[in-house]
Design a protein around this motif. Structure first.
Motif, short mmCIF file in Angstrom:
data_model
loop_
_atom_site.label_atom_id
_atom_site.label_comp_id
_atom_site.label_asym_id
_atom_site.label_seq_id
_atom_site.Cartn_x
_atom_site.Cartn_y
_atom_site.Cartn_z
N GLY A 141 79.43 35.30 97.14
CA GLY A 141 79.21 34.94 98.43
C GLY A 141 80.44 35.43 99.40
O GLY A 141 81.35 35.85 98.92
N THR A 142 79.87 35.57 100.41
CA THR A 142 80.94 35.85 101.62
C THR A 142 81.75 34.60 102.28
O THR A 142 81.36 33.49 102.32
N GLN A 143 82.82 35.19 102.75
CA GLN A 143 83.60 34.33 103.54
C GLN A 143 83.00 33.57 104.62
O GLN A 143 82.09 34.23 105.28
N PRO A 144 83.40 32.36 104.98
CA PRO A 144 82.73 31.64 106.50
C PRO A 144 82.85 32.72 107.63
O PRO A 144 84.14 33.26 107.60
N GLY A 145 81.89 33.05 108.10
CA GLY A 145 81.83 33.63 109.35
C GLY A 145 81.72 35.14 109.14
O GLY A 145 81.54 36.12 109.80
N VAL A 146 81.67 35.63 107.69
CA VAL A 146 81.45 36.94 107.41
C VAL A 146 80.04 37.13 107.04
O VAL A 146 79.47 36.61 105.98
N LYS A 147 79.10 37.77 107.92
CA LYS A 147 77.70 38.17 107.09
C LYS A 147 77.58 39.27 106.08
O LYS A 147 77.07 38.93 105.12
N THR A 148 78.47 40.17 106.27
CA THR A 148 78.22 41.40 105.28
C THR A 148 79.66 41.81 104.70
O THR A 148 80.46 42.07 105.43
#
Ligand SMILES: CC(C)(COP(=O)(O)OP(=O)(O)OC[C@H]1O[C@@H](n2cnc3c(N)ncnc32)[C@H](O)[C@@H]1OP(=O)(O)O)[C@@H](O)C(=O)NCCC(=O)NCCS
Length: 348
Positions: A141-148
């Motif tokens: 999954g992506t880092q908090p605050g990173v959508k893409t």
């Protein structure tokens, strides 16, 4: 000292655990041997033990210090299956589906990374990029605050006057087929941040196009110009000290004489760029492979950006040295995990 040698030096002080999804690939075995010999840490190869041992014997590679893991026979497999089922998108799978999915090398390796049984993941030597990336997106999954999530690739040129001592940081050459202006701005910021982190040099970011300060009536030019403004704003928000300019053609970005001819006076980037942001995946992927094929320059990547953990999706055409270099970059991201990935998700 070139970039990769500098990073290997850091890993010799802070050795890391590297999990490789394509354990029996000859180039992966050679890179793993180097990781042990150069005291960068512990390589963990996923795959069939007999085939890996046979390949190592054929290549006369000593496997001492190299750990081999067969997912279905691993003592961790039950915990890995529980972790997989705990991920909402896999919650409704049957026991049999979980059993089958959990032993796929990209999935098993991602679960080891997620649960802190490895510090960095290297995939893609023999698998399609899309399969390797999907497992990472769905499990890490992506880092908090990173959508893409996106990716960056480093080309290390002989010509040391280009980029940062010959290194050019290029994004996104491996993940998002057709990024919009917001995604391009995110790619510019994540690529510039890692370039600064790895080299301690000032990023000079060029958002590339077929035009230099072109006519915004063309939608592609308008996208690049909008992305440039957004990237400057995002750089201010995250206190990233970088020069950002675009739309720029590649020659105006890298060649000072051409930059002058193309009336880019006052641009802190034109003629001196060290971070290149491509308008789409086609142009980025084609450009990096063309440079590599025509110049023989080393290429390290795709470093997957925006994920919760360090991961690399190498191209199937990578050399053993390219793989070692990409692993060194991901390993150094793991050294500075808190700084680069924030506090979240380090607990697996
Ligand atoms: C990466 C890629 C496979 C995703 O394609 P896709 O059609 O969106 O894939 P899916 O719909 O199956 O997405 C799988 C999951 O990844 C997520 N995802 C897709 N792209 C993502 C991105 N850039 N960042 C974060 N998550 C992403 C989706 O949200 C989905 O999550 P979910 O399953 O939890 O809902 C696709 O963009 C791709 O093939 N890119 C090019 C890869 C390539 O060939 N590169 C060249 C390398 S040399």
């Amino acid at each position: 000292m070139n970039l990769i040698e500098t990073l290997i030096g850091k890993l010799q002080v802070h050795p890391k655990r590297f999990v490789f999804t394509d354990g029996k690939d000859a180039r992966v075995l050679q890179a793993a041997r180097q990781i042990v010999t150069r005291k960068m840490g512990a390589p963990l190869l996923i795959g069939d033990r007999t085939s890996i041992k046979e390949m190592a014997a054929k290549l006369d590679i000593n496997t001492k210090g190299i750990r081999i893991m067969e997912p279905e026979r691993s003592s961790d497999i039950d915990q890995m299956r529980e972790q997989l089922r705990a991920i909402p998108r896999f919650a409704d799978l049957s026991d049999e589906e979980i059993r089958d999915k959990s032993i796929e090398p990209s999935v098993f390796a991602s679960l080891l990374l997620k649960s802190n049984r490895a510090d960095a993941l290297i995939s893609g030597a023999t698998t399609k990029a899309s399969n390797a990336l999907r497992a990472l997106f769905q499990i890490i999954g992506t880092q908090p605050g990173v959508k893409t999530a996106s990716s960056l690739l480093i080309i290390d040129m002989e010509a040391k006057e280009v980029g940062i001592h010959g290194a050019l940081f290029m994004g996104d050459c491996g993940v998002i087929p057709d990024p919009d202006a917001e995604q391009l701005a995110d790619i510019a910021i994540t690529t510039a941040r890692l370039a600064h982190h790895l080299t301690n040099e000032r990023p000079k970011v060029a958002l590339l196009s077929f035009s230099t300060y072109g006519n915004p009536r063309h939608p592609s030019v308008a996208k690049i110009q909008a992305a440039t403004e957004l990237a400057r704003e995002k750089a201010r928000q995250v206190n990233l000290d970088a020069d950002i300019d675009g739309d720029l053609q590649i020659d105006a970005a890298l060649d000072r004489a051409t930059a002058q001819l193309k009336k880019t006076e006052g641009s802190p980037v034109a003629g001196d760029a060290n971070v290149l942001i491509f308008p789409d995946l086609n142009s980025g992927n084609i450009a990096t492979k063309l440079i590599h094929l025509l110049s023989g320059a080393n290429k390290y990547g795709q470093i997957v950006m925006g994920l919760n953990k360090p991961a690399v999706e190498i191209s199937r055409g990578a050399t053993a040295h390219d793989i070692l270099g990409a692993a060194a970059i991901a390993g150094c991201q793991a050294i500075d995990h808190r700084l680069l990935f924030g506090m979240g998700n380090n607990a697996g």
